[in-house]
Design a protein around this motif. Structure first.
Motif, PDB file in Angstrom:
ATOM      1  N   ARG A  34       0.821  -1.217   0.000  1.00 16.29           N
ATOM      2  CA  ARG A  34       0.000   0.000   0.000  1.00 16.29           C
ATOM      3  C   ARG A  34       0.851   1.263   0.000  1.00 16.29           C
ATOM      4  NH1 ARG A  34      -2.793  -3.555   3.194  1.00 16.29           N
ATOM      5  NH2 ARG A  34      -4.976  -3.846   2.602  1.00 16.29           N
TER       6      ARG A  34
ATOM      7  N   THR B  96       1.228   4.722   1.825  1.00 19.35           N
ATOM      8  CA  THR B  96       0.781   5.256   3.115  1.00 19.35           C
ATOM      9  C   THR B  96       0.697   6.780   3.105  1.00 19.35           C
ATOM     10  OG1 THR B  96       3.065   5.075   3.847  1.00 19.35           O
ATOM     11  CG2 THR B  96       1.563   3.344   4.542  1.00 19.35           C
TER      12      THR B  96
ATOM     13  N   ILE C 241      -5.311  11.032   0.263  1.00 12.90           N
ATOM     14  CA  ILE C 241      -5.557   9.823  -0.536  1.00 12.90           C
ATOM     15  C   ILE C 241      -7.045   9.528  -0.436  1.00 12.90           C
ATOM     16  CG2 ILE C 241      -5.131   7.330  -0.691  1.00 12.90           C
ATOM     17  CD1 ILE C 241      -2.254   7.918   0.292  1.00 12.90           C
TER      18      ILE C 241
ATOM     19  N   SER D  88      -7.592   1.909  -0.621  1.00 16.03           N
ATOM     20  CA  SER D  88      -6.136   1.786  -0.527  1.00 16.03           C
ATOM     21  C   SER D  88      -5.812   0.302  -0.493  1.00 16.03           C
ATOM     22  CB  SER D  88      -5.635   2.491   0.740  1.00 16.03           C
ATOM     23  OG  SER D  88      -4.264   2.214   0.940  1.00 16.03           O
TER      24      SER D  88
ATOM     25  N   HIS E 278      -3.286   4.197  -6.215  1.00 18.66           N
ATOM     26  CA  HIS E 278      -3.943   5.021  -5.198  1.00 18.66           C
ATOM     27  C   HIS E 278      -4.194   6.395  -5.822  1.00 18.66           C
ATOM     28  CE1 HIS E 278      -2.414   1.869  -2.642  1.00 18.66           C
ATOM     29  NE2 HIS E 278      -2.856   2.442  -1.523  1.00 18.66           N
TER      30      HIS E 278
END
Ligand code: MTE
Ligand code: CO
Length: 390
Positions: free
Chosen positions: A296, A298, A315, A319, A325
């Motif tokens: 992912r 972050t 974001i 996710s 993203h």
């Protein structure tokens, strides 16, 4: 919109007349006003279209899912047009029981749905020695992200039974390039999928219909399309695509063997050279994409001044590991020049490097795996240009 606006004062044709009925378009297509949102190639890049690439129009898209008809294409020998009734998947080599699956056989095995990005190792490759192509589509458009439906490769290999000496698999395509790549068995039985659907419908011919290998987070070249054979072996095969191609030449003249993971990367998709700001000063939505083959994302930071100051972007949307993203920075634009950059950080703590940092390690001979920070110079008239800052 203001006073005297004919869009309000006049009755428009679409209100005056009946529209097309159902079944006018049994397979839907986008509005004619979106006709400019298409995959595009760069003519001088390759000698022939059969061994070429086109680019996802990422500057026009939003969210994290790429529509099937806009996923970039990379073919080494054109698109194989395969009748699924005649397609087979063979499992052979160091297995207890060599097997051949029809498409029907594969669809009787338990399947999974997973969203992953695919990025060609050559994405941004033309930018190694300096900024070159004007548009996020061309600099970063060898990426797409869809939901795959498929059978875990682990399940299929399990049916055949991997011998104790089986440490690698070779994936082979059925197209005229018969593309092959070696993949370590740990990855093969971890998260690889043998996929037959994308975004809920059958794979498109361009993407490997009826069957492709999905190798999450790893370079797109390994995602063999028109997948017809998986061989289990004890050593890597060192085929063309993992020796003379898709290896990274370092400043000392040695090439790195196997760079599989696509490192943490991001790009601002709007504004960008193909997406000028169409309004004056005031509210401006800055939007972009971030991804990492490690998992992912972050955090994404955005700089308006070429990397001197950074603000944390927002974001938004799912996710998911090894998926695109979507990030936004909503600003009040003062109408002045911007040097727009984005910098992504992934869950393993990797930080997207500047182009200078990347070149310090990798030199200037590379094509593949360029994840350096991109800069767009946005001008007061709203247009932007691909530049580098130091
Ligand atoms: N598989 C086969 N059989 N033939 C190919 O030419 N191209 C590879 C990979 N798999 C290729 C292939 C490369 S270099 C990339 S980046 C991806 O497929 C591109 O996938 P896409 O066309 O779905 O975007
Ligand atoms: Co590729």
């Amino acid at each position: 919109a203001g006073e005297g606006d004919p869009a309000i004062l006049e009755v428009q044709d679409w209100t005056r007349y009946l529209g097309d009925g159902v079944q006018a378009r049994p397979y839907g297509v986008p509005s004619e006003f979106e006709a400019h949102v298409v995959r595009r190639d760069v003519e001088w890049l390759t000698a022939a279209t059969e061994s070429s690439v086109n680019f996802t129009p990422i500057h026009e898209l939003d969210g994290i899912i790429t529509p099937n008809g806009l996923c970039f294409e990379r073919h080494h020998a054109g698109i194989a047009e395969i009748d699924p009734a005649d397609h087979r998947l063979m499992i052979n080599g160091l297995v207890d029981q060599p097997l051949v699956f029809t498409m029907e056989d594969l669809k009787r095995l338990p399947r999974e749905n997973r969203v992953y990005f695919l990025e060609c190792a050559a994405n941004s490759g033309m930018e190694w020695r300096g900024s070159q192509l004007n548009g996020a589509q061309y600099t970063h458009g060898m990426v797409h992200c869809v939901m795959y439906t498929g059978v875990p490769l682990r399940t299929i290999l399990g049916e055949a039974g991997i011998k104790a000496s089986g440490k690698w698999v070779l994936a082979e395509g059925a197209d005229a390039s018969v593309m092959t790549r070696s993949i370590p068995i740990e990855k093969a039985v971890d998260d690889c999928l043998v996929a037959f659907m994308m975004n809920g419908e059958a794979l498109r011919p361009e993407q490997g219909y009826p069957l492709r290998l999905v190798v999450p987070g790893w370079e797109g070249n390994m995602w063999v399309k028109w997948l017809r054979r998986i061989e289990v072996g004890d050593l890597p095969w060192h085929q063309r695509e993992e020796t003379s191609k898709y290896t990274d030449l370092l400043p000392n003249g040695k090439a790195r063997r196997f760079t599989w993971v696509m490192d943490v990367k991001s790009v601002i998709t709007s504004p960008s050279p193909q997406m000028p700001i169409s309004h004056g000063p005031g509210p401006l939505v800055i939007s972009g994409l971030a991804w990492s083959g490690n998992g992912r994302i972050t955090r994404v930071d955005v700089s308006l001044d070429g990397g001197r100051n950074w603000r944390r972007a927002r974001i938004d949307g799912p996710s998911l590991p090894k998926a695109l993203h979507r990030f936004y920075l909503d600003i009040d634009w003062d109408g002045r020049d911007l040097l727009l950059q984005s910098r992504a950080i992934d869950e393993d703590g990797f930080v997207q490097p500047s182009k200078e940092e990347l070149r310090a390690v990798r030199g200037e001979n590379s094509i593949y795996h360029n994840n350096g920070i991109q800069t767009w110079h946005v001008k007061p008239d709203g247009s932007s240009e691909n530049v580098e800052v130091s």
